[in-house]
Design an enzyme around this catalytic site. Structure first.
Site, PDB file in Angstrom:
ATOM      1  N   SER A  55       0.837  -1.190   0.000  1.00  0.00           N
ATOM      2  CA  SER A  55       0.000   0.000   0.000  1.00  0.00           C
ATOM      3  C   SER A  55       0.879   1.251   0.000  1.00  0.00           C
ATOM      4  O   SER A  55       1.766   1.382  -0.850  1.00  0.00           O
ATOM      5  CB  SER A  55      -0.930  -0.062   1.217  1.00  0.00           C
ATOM      6  OG  SER A  55      -1.965   0.849   1.077  1.00  0.00           O
TER       7      SER A  55
ATOM      8  N   ARG B 252     -11.951   6.435   9.961  1.00  0.00           N
ATOM      9  CA  ARG B 252     -11.368   5.103  10.051  1.00  0.00           C
ATOM     10  C   ARG B 252     -12.383   4.030   9.658  1.00  0.00           C
ATOM     11  O   ARG B 252     -12.047   3.064   8.975  1.00  0.00           O
ATOM     12  CB  ARG B 252     -10.878   4.872  11.481  1.00  0.00           C
ATOM     13  CG  ARG B 252     -10.351   3.478  11.737  1.00  0.00           C
ATOM     14  CD  ARG B 252      -9.160   3.165  10.869  1.00  0.00           C
ATOM     15  NE  ARG B 252      -8.562   1.889  11.255  1.00  0.00           N
ATOM     16  CZ  ARG B 252      -7.540   1.347  10.644  1.00  0.00           C
ATOM     17  NH1 ARG B 252      -6.986   1.949   9.602  1.00  0.00           N
ATOM     18  NH2 ARG B 252      -7.055   0.199  11.038  1.00  0.00           N
TER      19      ARG B 252
ATOM     20  N   ASP C 243      -8.378  -6.867  -4.207  1.00  0.00           N
ATOM     21  CA  ASP C 243      -8.030  -5.513  -3.756  1.00  0.00           C
ATOM     22  C   ASP C 243      -8.748  -4.500  -4.649  1.00  0.00           C
ATOM     23  O   ASP C 243      -8.466  -4.393  -5.839  1.00  0.00           O
ATOM     24  CB  ASP C 243      -6.506  -5.340  -3.865  1.00  0.00           C
ATOM     25  CG  ASP C 243      -6.023  -3.979  -3.354  1.00  0.00           C
ATOM     26  OD1 ASP C 243      -6.863  -3.123  -3.040  1.00  0.00           O
ATOM     27  OD2 ASP C 243      -4.796  -3.796  -3.286  1.00  0.00           O
TER      28      ASP C 243
ATOM     29  N   HIS D 152      -7.878  -5.363  -0.012  1.00  0.00           N
ATOM     30  CA  HIS D 152      -6.608  -4.640  -0.010  1.00  0.00           C
ATOM     31  C   HIS D 152      -5.649  -5.158   1.069  1.00  0.00           C
ATOM     32  O   HIS D 152      -4.446  -5.268   0.842  1.00  0.00           O
ATOM     33  CB  HIS D 152      -6.907  -3.152   0.229  1.00  0.00           C
ATOM     34  CG  HIS D 152      -5.698  -2.294   0.288  1.00  0.00           C
ATOM     35  ND1 HIS D 152      -4.854  -2.139  -0.784  1.00  0.00           N
ATOM     36  CD2 HIS D 152      -5.168  -1.564   1.300  1.00  0.00           C
ATOM     37  CE1 HIS D 152      -3.862  -1.327  -0.439  1.00  0.00           C
ATOM     38  NE2 HIS D 152      -4.035  -0.965   0.816  1.00  0.00           N
ATOM     39  N   ASP D 153      -6.186  -5.494   2.229  1.00  0.00           N
ATOM     40  CA  ASP D 153      -5.332  -5.949   3.332  1.00  0.00           C
ATOM     41  C   ASP D 153      -4.721  -7.332   3.084  1.00  0.00           C
ATOM     42  O   ASP D 153      -4.008  -7.854   3.942  1.00  0.00           O
ATOM     43  CB  ASP D 153      -6.135  -5.977   4.644  1.00  0.00           C
ATOM     44  CG  ASP D 153      -6.041  -4.657   5.400  1.00  0.00           C
ATOM     45  OD1 ASP D 153      -5.217  -3.810   5.007  1.00  0.00           O
ATOM     46  OD2 ASP D 153      -6.784  -4.482   6.377  1.00  0.00           O
TER      47      ASP D 153
END
EC number: 2.3.1.31
Lengths: 399, 201
Positions: free
Chosen positions: A171, A240, A336, A369-370
């Site tokens: 990222s 967040r 992702d 994405h993680d």
């Protein structure tokens, strides 16, 4: 982006701490203090700065076995081991880094620093401006990814590192890794960039903007001027929560939460209390984030990401990569949707068009994405292959 | 394994003879990278491989090769005309969904195209299919129909017909007998087990 509050692949709480095989063990962060002025890309000057970092393994006699780990937006310097024996969780990339692991600390000297502009020990908007004696707040320079990398380079110089065996990041960390190879071509031998992009897409900027608006519209933000521990807590939590969704995927959220209700929430209860487990999870993410992250840092770092555009900065992506000497490995993850496979592919293709040594691999995952943080033997094997090749080899003719 | 090594070696040696030292090579369907590693070490080529499979990409990365996981046509479309000195399509052509497009793109991005394939017209393959009345399966084609990828059972006659129809120039070719080692000079479509071509536009 490293998710410090959540383990990706295990649902069970972290096991009781024990001296684990393959762990770097108990680690202690260190502060690097640079006491000379630091000129940021936009010309603004910091009178000096601090970077908090951790190291694992030993620097070899040639001083060239260092691997820099670059963290993502909300990550920090603590990427492996534990700070205390009873720490509930180890560093955010502990599954990858340690003795015998893919990033083998028996061979490599691993360095991970918290970025300039951050809030976990490095100089950022919460730091005191020596000129005023008050926190920088919005008077902090507009740091860029390049500034973050240059600050880290000063740390590496101070550590006596002569060359980097590799820079690794996912990222935002992947952006830093690329910039390392572009800015310091004779210093960097390998770059492993995962789930990243050479330019933030409109969608990624849009998500960042929603987060920033949540922060800035919160009266507690007060133009960036708020006491330590105060500030736009609601806005930061919302930022967040929203961002966290972009780090996951529909499939992984469905698997983890489905439409399960919190106990006590009935089917027809149309109130707006927490009813679904996914809501409870996001609220928890938001709450725990405000206890460890600063709202102004969030503004500064997301802005740095928005401006990240290697093609625009250098004329073209090929021109950006022209000075590179490092061998690249770019890894994309199928699910992702923040920095999708195509954006990762584009990096490898531009490197190849520029005549560089570059590979692209794509891992099928549904963790979004993680995914770059996931526990995956396939990913470990790839990382190990990239970092540990010894030449020359005996031919292996198997197809 | 020994037979495989011998076959692989002859195959690689012939391709190695055709490849110019220090040239830029694209290997379509590079597998675990054996050929590219051989060319890198013996000819000092700058090579890139393309393959679809993650574990094969990992094997190539372990060999220190540049390799790209993805569709080969989409990959080639990202490069300008004449980017590569040579494109290699070794034992890949029979697995292509769209050979015309792939070969056309290969001859656009590459100044030469090397194609190597197992000849389906080899008499043993014909007899095997004829006698068993099933998909050819022998020491050359080892997999069952349901465990192999889609395959075009291309023959030497088919391929040369294709080259003529598409106006592709065959600049070199080598036919090997059933042992994939000895040169075959007579009626290759019947007696050659393996064929290698060098094409130009």
């Amino acid at each position: 982006m490293p998710d410090l509050d959540d383990t990706l692949t295990t649902e069970a709480p972290a096991p009781a701490p024990a001296p684990e095989a393959g762990s770097v063990g108990i680690v202690t962060p260190v502060d690097f203090v640079h006491e000379r002025p630091f000129v940021c890309k936009n010309g603004q000057v910091l009178p000096g700065f601090t970077l908090r970092y951790e190291t694992y393994g030993e620097l070899n006699a040639e001083r060239d076995n260092a691997i820099v780990i670059c963290h993502a937006l909300s990550g920090d310097h603590h990427c492996a081991g534990r700070h205390a024996p009873d720490d509930r969780k180890p560093g955010w990339w502990d599954n990858l880094i340690g003795p015998g692991k893919a990033v083998d600390t028996r061979r490599f000297f691993v360095v991970c620093a918290n970025v300039l502009g951050g809030c976990v020990g490095s100089t950022g908007p919460t730091s005191l401006d020596p000129a005023t004696g008050r926190p920088y707040g919005m008077s902090f320079p507009a740091v860029t990814v390049r500034d973050m990398v240059h600050a880290q380079k000063l740390l590496l110089d101070a550590l006596g590192v002569a060359a980097l065996h590799a820079v690794i990041g996912g990222s935002m960390g992947g952006m830093q890794a690329m910039v390392f190879a572009i800015e310091f071509p004779s210093f960097v031998r390998r770059v492993l960039a995962m789930a990243t992009t050479a330019r933030e897409s409109a969608q990624a900027i849009a998500f960042n903007e929603v987060g920033r608006q949540a922060i800035m519209q919160d009266p507690g933000w007060n133009g960036g001027d708020y006491p330590k521990g105060g500030g736009p807590r609601v806005g930061l939590a919302i930022a967040r929560m929203m961002a966290h969704i972009t780090y996951l995927s529909d499939a992984s959220m469905d698997r983890k939460f489905g439409r399960r209700r919190k106990s006590g929430a009935s089917g027809e209860s149309y109130t707006f209390d927490v009813q679904f487990e996914v809501e409870s999870y996001l609220r928890h993410q938001g709450q725990s984030f405000i206890n460890r992250f600063d709202a102004n840092s969030y503004l500064y770092i997301t802005r740095a990401l928005d401006h990240f555009d290697l093609a625009q900065a250098y004329g073209s992506l090929e021109a950006a990569f022209a000075p590179v000497n490092a061998r690249f490995l770019v890894v994309g993850f199928t699910s992702d949707w923040l920095f999708p496979p195509d954006q990762n592919r584009a990096i490898a293709l531009a490197l190849l068009r520029a005549g560089k040594a570059a590979s692209y691999a794509e891992l099928s995952t549904d963790l979004g994405h993680d995914s770059f943080l996931l526990e995956s033997e396939e990913l470990y094997a790839l990382v190990r292959a990239f970092l540990e090749r010894e030449e020359p080899r005996v031919f292996d003719f198997s197809i | 394994m020994t037979a495989l090594v011998e076959k692989r070696t002859v195959d690689m040696q012939i391709i190695g003879e055709w490849v110019e030292p220090r040239s830029k090579v694209l290997d379509l369907g590079c597998g675990r990278g054996a050929l590219l590693e051989y060319l890198t070490q013996t000819k000092d080529v700058r090579g890139v491989g393309v393959d679809m499979d993650f574990s094969r990409i990992t094997a190539c990365v372990a060999r220190g090769l540049s390799v790209y996981q993805g569709d080969m046509t989409a990959f080639m479309r990202q490069f300008p005309d004449g980017e590569f000195d040579r494109v290699i399509c070794s034992r890949t052509v029979q697995e292509l969904d769209d050979p015309t497009t792939v070969i056309g793109e290969a001859l656009r991005v590459g100044r030469a195209l090397t194609v190597g394939f197992v000849n389906h017209g080899f008499w043993k393959n014909r007899v095997d299919g004829l006698v068993r009345g099933r998909k050819v399966r022998n020491e050359v084609y080892t997999t069952e129909w349901f465990e192999s990828r889609p395959a075009n059972p291309v023959t030497i006659a088919d391929f040369e017909h294709f080259c003529a129809a598409k106006d592709l120039r065959i600049t070199r070719c080598v036919y090997l007998r059933g042992d994939w080692k000895t040169r075959c000079w007579v009626r290759p479509n019947l007696f050659a087990g393996y064929a290698l071509y060098d094409l130009a536009r």
